[in-house]
Scaffold this active site. Structure first.
Site, PDB file in Angstrom:
ATOM      1  N   TYR A 153     -15.284 -37.003  12.418  1.00 30.93           N
ATOM      2  CA  TYR A 153     -15.160 -37.447  13.811  1.00 30.93           C
ATOM      3  C   TYR A 153     -15.061 -36.248  14.769  1.00 30.93           C
ATOM      4  O   TYR A 153     -15.780 -36.172  15.770  1.00 30.93           O
ATOM      5  CB  TYR A 153     -13.926 -38.351  13.995  1.00 30.93           C
ATOM      6  CG  TYR A 153     -13.609 -38.501  15.453  1.00 30.93           C
ATOM      7  CD1 TYR A 153     -14.412 -39.289  16.257  1.00 30.93           C
ATOM      8  CD2 TYR A 153     -12.575 -37.775  16.052  1.00 30.93           C
ATOM      9  CE1 TYR A 153     -14.197 -39.373  17.620  1.00 30.93           C
ATOM     10  CE2 TYR A 153     -12.352 -37.852  17.407  1.00 30.93           C
ATOM     11  CZ  TYR A 153     -13.159 -38.659  18.190  1.00 30.93           C
ATOM     12  OH  TYR A 153     -12.959 -38.717  19.539  1.00 30.93           O
ATOM     13  N   CYS A 204     -14.232 -58.767  27.967  1.00 33.63           N
ATOM     14  CA  CYS A 204     -15.680 -58.968  27.919  1.00 33.63           C
ATOM     15  C   CYS A 204     -16.342 -59.076  29.296  1.00 33.63           C
ATOM     16  O   CYS A 204     -17.437 -58.553  29.474  1.00 33.63           O
ATOM     17  CB  CYS A 204     -16.021 -60.177  27.056  1.00 33.63           C
ATOM     18  SG  CYS A 204     -15.341 -59.999  25.398  1.00 33.63           S
ATOM     19  N   GLU A 217     -19.359 -40.241  24.674  1.00 28.32           N
ATOM     20  CA  GLU A 217     -18.166 -40.435  25.497  1.00 28.32           C
ATOM     21  C   GLU A 217     -18.058 -41.880  25.988  1.00 28.32           C
ATOM     22  O   GLU A 217     -16.979 -42.482  25.975  1.00 28.32           O
ATOM     23  CB  GLU A 217     -18.202 -39.483  26.686  1.00 28.32           C
ATOM     24  CG  GLU A 217     -16.917 -39.503  27.467  1.00 28.32           C
ATOM     25  CD  GLU A 217     -16.891 -38.376  28.460  1.00 28.32           C
ATOM     26  OE1 GLU A 217     -16.396 -37.299  28.113  1.00 28.32           O
ATOM     27  OE2 GLU A 217     -17.392 -38.572  29.590  1.00 28.32           O
ATOM     28  N   GLY A 242       4.201 -34.541  17.155  1.00 24.87           N
ATOM     29  CA  GLY A 242       4.169 -35.131  15.813  1.00 24.87           C
ATOM     30  C   GLY A 242       2.947 -34.697  15.010  1.00 24.87           C
ATOM     31  O   GLY A 242       2.085 -33.980  15.508  1.00 24.87           O
ATOM     32  N   TYR A 243       2.896 -35.133  13.758  1.00 21.23           N
ATOM     33  CA  TYR A 243       1.790 -34.782  12.846  1.00 21.23           C
ATOM     34  C   TYR A 243       1.489 -33.279  12.940  1.00 21.23           C
ATOM     35  O   TYR A 243       0.416 -32.851  13.357  1.00 21.23           O
ATOM     36  CB  TYR A 243       0.537 -35.601  13.159  1.00 21.23           C
ATOM     37  CG  TYR A 243       0.754 -37.071  12.990  1.00 21.23           C
ATOM     38  CD1 TYR A 243       0.684 -37.666  11.744  1.00 21.23           C
ATOM     39  CD2 TYR A 243       1.066 -37.863  14.090  1.00 21.23           C
ATOM     40  CE1 TYR A 243       0.899 -39.024  11.579  1.00 21.23           C
ATOM     41  CE2 TYR A 243       1.298 -39.220  13.940  1.00 21.23           C
ATOM     42  CZ  TYR A 243       1.209 -39.787  12.692  1.00 21.23           C
ATOM     43  OH  TYR A 243       1.434 -41.123  12.545  1.00 21.23           O
ATOM     44  N   GLN A 251      -4.150 -40.095  16.671  1.00 21.14           N
ATOM     45  CA  GLN A 251      -2.896 -40.854  16.530  1.00 21.14           C
ATOM     46  C   GLN A 251      -1.997 -40.779  17.765  1.00 21.14           C
ATOM     47  O   GLN A 251      -0.811 -41.064  17.676  1.00 21.14           O
ATOM     48  CB  GLN A 251      -2.048 -40.359  15.336  1.00 21.14           C
ATOM     49  CG  GLN A 251      -2.823 -39.802  14.213  1.00 21.14           C
ATOM     50  CD  GLN A 251      -2.835 -40.703  13.012  1.00 21.14           C
ATOM     51  OE1 GLN A 251      -2.347 -41.818  13.087  1.00 21.14           O
ATOM     52  NE2 GLN A 251      -3.395 -40.265  11.921  1.00 21.14           N
ATOM     53  N   ASP A 309     -14.657 -42.933  16.105  1.00 22.93           N
ATOM     54  CA  ASP A 309     -13.208 -43.069  15.895  1.00 22.93           C
ATOM     55  C   ASP A 309     -12.870 -44.553  15.720  1.00 22.93           C
ATOM     56  O   ASP A 309     -13.759 -45.408  15.702  1.00 22.93           O
ATOM     57  CB  ASP A 309     -12.430 -42.426  17.060  1.00 22.93           C
ATOM     58  CG  ASP A 309     -12.683 -43.118  18.390  1.00 22.93           C
ATOM     59  OD1 ASP A 309     -13.398 -44.141  18.414  1.00 22.93           O
ATOM     60  OD2 ASP A 309     -12.153 -42.640  19.405  1.00 22.93           O
ATOM     61  N   GLU A 369      -9.201 -33.268  21.341  1.00 25.21           N
ATOM     62  CA  GLU A 369      -9.554 -34.231  20.291  1.00 25.21           C
ATOM     63  C   GLU A 369      -8.520 -34.209  19.163  1.00 25.21           C
ATOM     64  O   GLU A 369      -8.165 -35.243  18.618  1.00 25.21           O
ATOM     65  CB  GLU A 369     -10.950 -33.939  19.728  1.00 25.21           C
ATOM     66  CG  GLU A 369     -12.087 -34.290  20.670  1.00 25.21           C
ATOM     67  CD  GLU A 369     -12.146 -35.777  21.028  1.00 25.21           C
ATOM     68  OE1 GLU A 369     -11.609 -36.594  20.274  1.00 25.21           O
ATOM     69  OE2 GLU A 369     -12.712 -36.102  22.079  1.00 25.21           O
ATOM     70  N   CYS A 405     -23.876 -58.236  22.734  1.00 21.83           N
ATOM     71  CA  CYS A 405     -22.755 -58.274  21.785  1.00 21.83           C
ATOM     72  C   CYS A 405     -22.768 -59.607  21.041  1.00 21.83           C
ATOM     73  O   CYS A 405     -22.621 -60.670  21.649  1.00 21.83           O
ATOM     74  CB  CYS A 405     -21.443 -58.102  22.561  1.00 21.83           C
ATOM     75  SG  CYS A 405     -20.005 -58.384  21.525  1.00 21.83           S
TER      76      CYS A 405
END
Ligand code: SF4
Length: 376
Positions: free
Chosen positions: A134, A216, A199, A95-96, A56, A152, A51, A225
């Protein structure tokens, strides 16, 4: 498809579609290495790692990093016992990097506070570095089958369309609303367990209710929806406005010197609080624009900023690296100097490193490219 939304409020309609959502999820199940076992009863350590890596980052990109990480640190105890450098090295390229440093700190706190067990309580999880609402929801629902929503950006977009209402990721009021709806869906017992619902919503949001053109006809929630049933603009999800990407210019230096007969190169370690925090870099200096500098100007720049004299100066290729909010353009230079440490700068530590040991230092992508350019 006949709409059933008119029969009752949106939530009731949504709830009535849970059996179809469950069938859809089970039929099209995509297995990832961290999705071993039944949702709701998973091992929290791999779920937590995945997770955090997936924030990102696309899941397909995460897979090799996740596998490498689990080979390097098969247990939470291994993360806690590792050095910061080993952690960053295993994260290199994702990254990050703050995410990796927070994982490391959190693993040590879990050892201290929770006897090496990832806690199954929301407050205890939220008290750990790098674990927000999250991630806590994902761990609690996927591993402990708790009715804790994991909302998320994909789930926000999904609900925005289901309710035909502009909801925005990062706006607490909107997340609260989605949170309440998901909790309602789980009360009383429904066709789906908390883990499975969490999930299925994540997967539906990321694979079917996709940003530009939602698929859809494949969606098990289509009859409930509002966007689909009312034929409203299906792009009703919050739009991400593509801003002009800012450019920043740098000069990067591959500075060589001999330290007791060993060929070495100068590396500096980035401040933990800054960008690429904790990683090692070649010294790089910001430039005001992209204009090429003469040799004399470069020597002067290095003398003023690093207090080092350089000679035997060569240009390398120009490198470009995109980040979330800007593009970095870096002119690179190779030069010789004396093995002295530079003046203080945007780093916490400077070190002369034997060239043969360069690959053991965790570096950002642009520094890896730079090392590669001069190795060649
Ligand atoms: Fe998204 Fe379409 Fe499903 Fe509505 S029907 S939730 S717009 S994929």
């Amino acid at each position: 498809m006949k709409p059933d939304i008119a029969a009752g409020p949106a939530r009731t309609a949504l709830k009535s579609r849970l059996p179809q959502l469950r069938v859809w999820h089970e039929a099209g199940y995509v297995s990832y290495p961290w999705r071993k076992g039944v949702p709701g009863k998973r091992d929290p350590y791999p779920v937590w790692i995945a997770e955090v890596m997936a924030q990102q980052t696309r899941l397909a990109t995460v897979v090799p990093y996740f596998e490498h990480w689990m080979q390097t640190f098969p247990r939470l105890q291994d993360v806690a016992a590792a050095t910061e450098q080993e952690i960053l090295k295993a994260w290199e390229g994702l990254g990050y990097y703050r995410r990796a440093l927070n994982l490391h700190k959190a693993a040590r706190l879990i050892m201290e506070r929770h006897g090496a067990q990832i806690p199954a309580a929301r407050d205890a999880l939220l008290a750990l570095p790098g674990i927000g609402r999250y991630t806590a929801g994902a761990i609690l629902s996927l591993c402990f089958d708790r009715p804790e929503p994991a909302v998320d950006a994909n789930v926000v977009r999904l609900f925005s369309r289901l309710l035909a209402k502009p909801l925005t990721q990062g706006r607490p009021r909107d997340i609260d609303e989605i949170d309440r709806i998901i909790r309602d869906l789980l009360r009383p017992r429904t066709a789906m367990s908390p883990g499975m619902l969490a999930e299925a919503l994540m997967v539906l949001g990321s694979r079917v209710c996709v940003p530009r053109t939602p698929r859809c006809p494949e969606c098990p929630l289509a009859p409930s929806c509002l966007t689909f049933v009312q034929g409203a603009d299906r792009r009703g999800a919050p739009k991400s406005r593509k801003a002009d990407v800012a450019e920043r210019h740098f000069a990067g230096f591959f500075l060589e010197a001999h330290v007791e007969e060993t060929r070495c190169v100068l590396l500096v370690r980035n401040r933990e609080s800054g960008m690429l925090g904790g990683l090692w870099s070649f010294p790089a200096l910001p430039l005001s624009d992209s204009q090429a500098l003469s040799r004399a100007e470069i020597r002067l720049l290095v003398r003023q900023a690093l207090h080092l004299e350089v000679w035997d100066l060569h240009d390398g290729p120009r490198l470009v690296q995109g980040y979330s909010h800007f593009r970095r353009r870096q002119s690179i230079y190779r030069a010789c100097t004396r093995p002295e440490l530079p003046a203080a700068g945007f780093w916490t530590e400077a070190r002369w490193v034997p060239i043969t040991e360069l690959q053991t230092y965790p570096m950002s992508v642009i520094d890896q490219k730079m090392a590669q350019a001069f190795r060649e």
